[in-house]
Scaffold this motif. Sequence first.
Motif, mmCIF file in Angstrom:
data_model
loop_
_atom_site.group_PDB
_atom_site.id
_atom_site.type_symbol
_atom_site.label_atom_id
_atom_site.label_comp_id
_atom_site.label_asym_id
_atom_site.label_seq_id
_atom_site.Cartn_x
_atom_site.Cartn_y
_atom_site.Cartn_z
ATOM 1 N N LYS A 130 6.781 6.901 -9.760
ATOM 2 C CA LYS A 130 6.995 7.102 -11.198
ATOM 3 C C LYS A 130 7.464 8.523 -11.501
ATOM 4 C CE LYS A 130 3.986 3.639 -13.311
ATOM 5 N NZ LYS A 130 2.617 3.349 -13.716
ATOM 6 N N ALA A 131 6.975 9.471 -10.707
ATOM 7 C CA ALA A 131 7.337 10.865 -10.945
ATOM 8 C C ALA A 131 8.692 11.225 -10.321
ATOM 9 C CB ALA A 131 6.254 11.777 -10.389
ATOM 10 N N GLY A 132 9.334 10.259 -9.666
ATOM 11 C CA GLY A 132 10.660 10.510 -9.103
ATOM 12 C C GLY A 132 10.637 11.060 -7.694
ATOM 13 N N CYS A 133 9.460 11.150 -7.115
ATOM 14 C CA CYS A 133 9.380 11.654 -5.748
ATOM 15 C C CYS A 133 9.198 10.506 -4.765
ATOM 16 C CB CYS A 133 8.227 12.641 -5.623
ATOM 17 S SG CYS A 133 8.497 14.159 -6.544
ATOM 18 N N ASN A 134 9.522 10.799 -3.513
ATOM 19 C CA ASN A 134 9.447 9.761 -2.485
ATOM 20 C C ASN A 134 7.999 9.363 -2.200
ATOM 21 O OD1 ASN A 134 12.186 9.704 -2.223
ATOM 22 N ND2 ASN A 134 12.237 11.041 -0.413
ATOM 23 N N VAL A 135 7.811 8.052 -2.134
ATOM 24 C CA VAL A 135 6.504 7.494 -1.802
ATOM 25 C C VAL A 135 6.710 6.472 -0.692
ATOM 26 C CG1 VAL A 135 4.548 6.139 -2.649
ATOM 27 C CG2 VAL A 135 5.628 7.819 -4.147
ATOM 28 N N ASP B 138 7.483 15.080 -2.702
ATOM 29 C CA ASP B 138 7.755 13.963 -1.796
ATOM 30 C C ASP B 138 6.614 13.828 -0.788
ATOM 31 O OD1 ASP B 138 10.126 13.396 -2.993
ATOM 32 O OD2 ASP B 138 11.366 14.477 -1.530
ATOM 33 N N GLN B 139 6.288 12.572 -0.468
ATOM 34 C CA GLN B 139 5.336 12.366 0.626
ATOM 35 C C GLN B 139 6.020 12.653 1.951
ATOM 36 O OE1 GLN B 139 3.685 8.404 0.264
ATOM 37 N NE2 GLN B 139 2.234 9.054 -1.321
ATOM 38 N N TYR C 64 0.834 -1.202 0.000
ATOM 39 C CA TYR C 64 0.000 0.000 0.000
ATOM 40 C C TYR C 64 0.865 1.247 0.000
ATOM 41 C CZ TYR C 64 -3.939 3.016 1.321
ATOM 42 O OH TYR C 64 -4.916 3.984 1.350
ATOM 43 N N SER C 65 0.503 2.224 -0.796
ATOM 44 C CA SER C 65 1.255 3.473 -0.859
ATOM 45 C C SER C 65 0.715 4.461 0.164
ATOM 46 C CB SER C 65 1.130 4.081 -2.259
ATOM 47 O OG SER C 65 1.510 3.142 -3.238
ATOM 48 N N GLY C 66 1.601 5.248 0.701
ATOM 49 C CA GLY C 66 1.188 6.312 1.612
ATOM 50 C C GLY C 66 0.401 7.376 0.878
ATOM 51 N N GLN D 264 3.558 -5.375 7.984
ATOM 52 C CA GLN D 264 4.767 -6.164 8.227
ATOM 53 C C GLN D 264 6.039 -5.331 8.075
ATOM 54 O OE1 GLN D 264 5.555 -9.861 5.828
ATOM 55 N NE2 GLN D 264 4.432 -10.769 7.553
ATOM 56 N N GLU D 265 6.072 -4.484 7.091
ATOM 57 C CA GLU D 265 7.245 -3.632 6.923
ATOM 58 C C GLU D 265 6.872 -2.377 6.152
ATOM 59 O OE1 GLU D 265 10.196 -5.100 4.051
ATOM 60 O OE2 GLU D 265 8.934 -6.865 3.805
ATOM 61 N N SER D 266 7.778 -1.415 6.198
ATOM 62 C CA SER D 266 7.548 -0.184 5.438
ATOM 63 C C SER D 266 8.864 0.297 4.869
ATOM 64 C CB SER D 266 6.944 0.892 6.355
ATOM 65 O OG SER D 266 7.911 1.357 7.268
ATOM 66 N N TRP D 267 8.780 1.046 3.794
ATOM 67 C CA TRP D 267 9.983 1.602 3.205
ATOM 68 C C TRP D 267 9.604 2.811 2.355
ATOM 69 C CZ3 TRP D 267 7.547 -2.856 1.734
ATOM 70 C CH2 TRP D 267 7.114 -2.947 0.414
#
Length: 737
Positions: free
Chosen positions: A424-429, A370-371, A354-356, A416-419
């Motif tokens: 696609k747009a080059g920003c942090n997700v 960036d998120q 799941y994306s933030g 379970q984990e996150s990262w």
Amino acid sequence: MEQSLGSDSGPADKSRVLNVKPLRCLVPIFPSPPNFSPFSPGQSAPFVCANPSGPFPSGFAPFYPFFSPTDSQRPPEQNSQTPFGVHNQPGPFGFNNPIPGAVPITSFRTPPPPPPPGVAANGDTGPSRRNYQTHTTGIQSQSQSEEADDNEYSETPNQNAQYLSSFSMHVTDAERTSKAQRSKSKSQKRGRKGQEVNFSSPEVDVELIISNILNSCNLMAFDTFRRADGDKESVGYILMVYDLLRRRITQIEDGKEATPGVTRRPDLRSGTILMNKGIRTNIKKRIGLVPGVEVGDIFFFRMEMCLVGLHAPCMAGIDYMGLKISLEEEPVAVSIVSSGGYEDNVEDGDVLIYSGQGGNIYRKDKQIIDQKLERGNLALEKSLHRGNEVRVIRGLRDVVNPTGKVYVYDGLYKIQESWVEKGKAGCNVFKYKLVRLPGQPEAFITWKSIQQWKEGLSSRAGVILPDLTSGAENLPVSLVNDVDDEKGPAYFTYFPSLRYSKPVNLTEPSFSCNCQGGCLPGNSNCSCIKKNGGYIPYNVAGVLVNNKSLIYECGPCCSCPINCRNRISQAGLKVRLEVFKTKDKGWGLRSWDPIRAGAFICEYAGEVINDCKVEELGSESEDDYIFDATRTYQPLGVLPGDSNKAHQVPFPLIISAKNVGNVARFMNHSCSPNVFWQPVLRESNSESYLHIAFFAIRHIPPMTELTYDYGITQSGKADERKKRCLCGSLKCRGHFY
DNA sequence: AAGGCTCAGGGGTAT
DNA sequence: ACCCCTGAGCCTTGA
């Protein structure tokens, strides 16, 4: 179509299979009483026929599950005679009774009752902070029935305008300029709207109709207790009222010209009304399961999940709450909706990447950024460390209505984990890996399987026939047995519609419509729309808008094509059905596709039995497959309708599907059904054809058995023929006839 | 199909 | 008592 279907004397049909009786063979029939006269409206009907929402014949008390004087003293289980609780009141507004006067809109805008002393409202501020929309105590008028709706144009605008409330949709331009201004002008408008706003009559109608619906539903019964913690009954009730409102508003809006710049959102509008009325439950946020909502339940609008407390934000994908940890409070996630807005990975049925939220597309400058680790993202991060359960709702494209979405409640997951990764747009997700907790009922997995069956990627286990209709329907109907060795149901000829040996002659000629391309809402010249009280009874998705006593569809002499919106029950199956072997009830019917509340499922096909044949059958023996429109129905109070009237069956239709029939003959009885029937009349110049159409009572998830209430034959005649009911419902009456 | 346009609940914050 | 965040759902446009 008829040529391929075989006839009684024709060669054996491909669909003819082995002789096994389903449960519904337990239906005896009875002759009409002497002096039977269905066309004497002024007198009491010689047969007993009750709509589940009333009025009721003597001997059947209506239920008030949410509003009996002793409700609060009784445990919920004992209040559970009906699946949901529409207020049922026999009332004075029967079919031929005069229409009562206009009801003040304020009559349903009574504020919710204050919480009893010592019962805090869960720390919540109440139904809504925008309480300016809920005010003004008025007279509670209960029995506004459909007649008022059908005759709304006869109401005088002036009479109604003074009652109108501030949640009217027709906001002025000034109101739209900003939220702040809008709020202000709303509250200002409230005090003097009668003079200030120039209502056109259609707008007045909307308010009146909403008022009537809500009044007929007895919404005051929704007390603080039920708002705090839901159960299946109240959740079902809320969803039923919501959808009823939404469909009706859609229908009304449909007939009007679109106003540029004003979006029509009946989903939001009905949601707001119920929120303000406090017709909602599970208000307090919670981690884990939500009482009354089951894994696998489906929704068609985000608002539905707000109202039942499954997922509070009406837009955002992550719902979270503050959790006290000693002195500190930190946010933890309680539920998420994955619906394709982000690059989620949904490949695995039990794992969700799941994306933030945030950083995204809906900014004015369209800049993707960036998120940030805040709000929902922070809550998910905290939930990862705390290890709390998170509810997952998966949004999917609706097969039947491709522009819409279906939301499947897929139960509890753990993070379970996150990262963090580059989108696609080059920003942090932010990414979160959620894993489904074991031991829960199948939900999303079932959807994936069905999709594979449809695409031919895997085959359905236990298929006996890929299409038992042999092409008679526009969609195949599988015959499936994954329970035992039986190879098929009773020998019969598949025929998709009703066979009349002779039509019923009308006493007065009926006018056909002349709508070349199909009947359209708002066409005041269409005679078929007129027959239905000024509206097409179906919305654009082919969903029945409300429970009418009788629907008038276009008939054989109308100029409109078969795909006309007023021919829904004639246009064939819309969902992929299968006839399957149940564990203990013979053969049954269910759907691979999700079914919306109000959606048409099928008609009851077979041979119309005339009176003398009825007597033969009645004296002979019980017939296996009989549909009898004159039966009495328990007041289930769950129909998606705002009508308190009984079905209007113009003549005592009895259908035999023993030798000739369609999928409907496989539908089993249940005391808590998810399907109801509705009489549909198709008329030509001098002839009248009555049909029986089945519609969904509520949203029905895939692979759920479809059932309706078989009803009860006339009292005093069937005692010795009682059959033990196997529906398994908590509200089971124990037997049926 | 793609883009535009509103909408509402509730968290968050300033008053 | 407000602002802000969050996209869904519907509508128009255009390929």
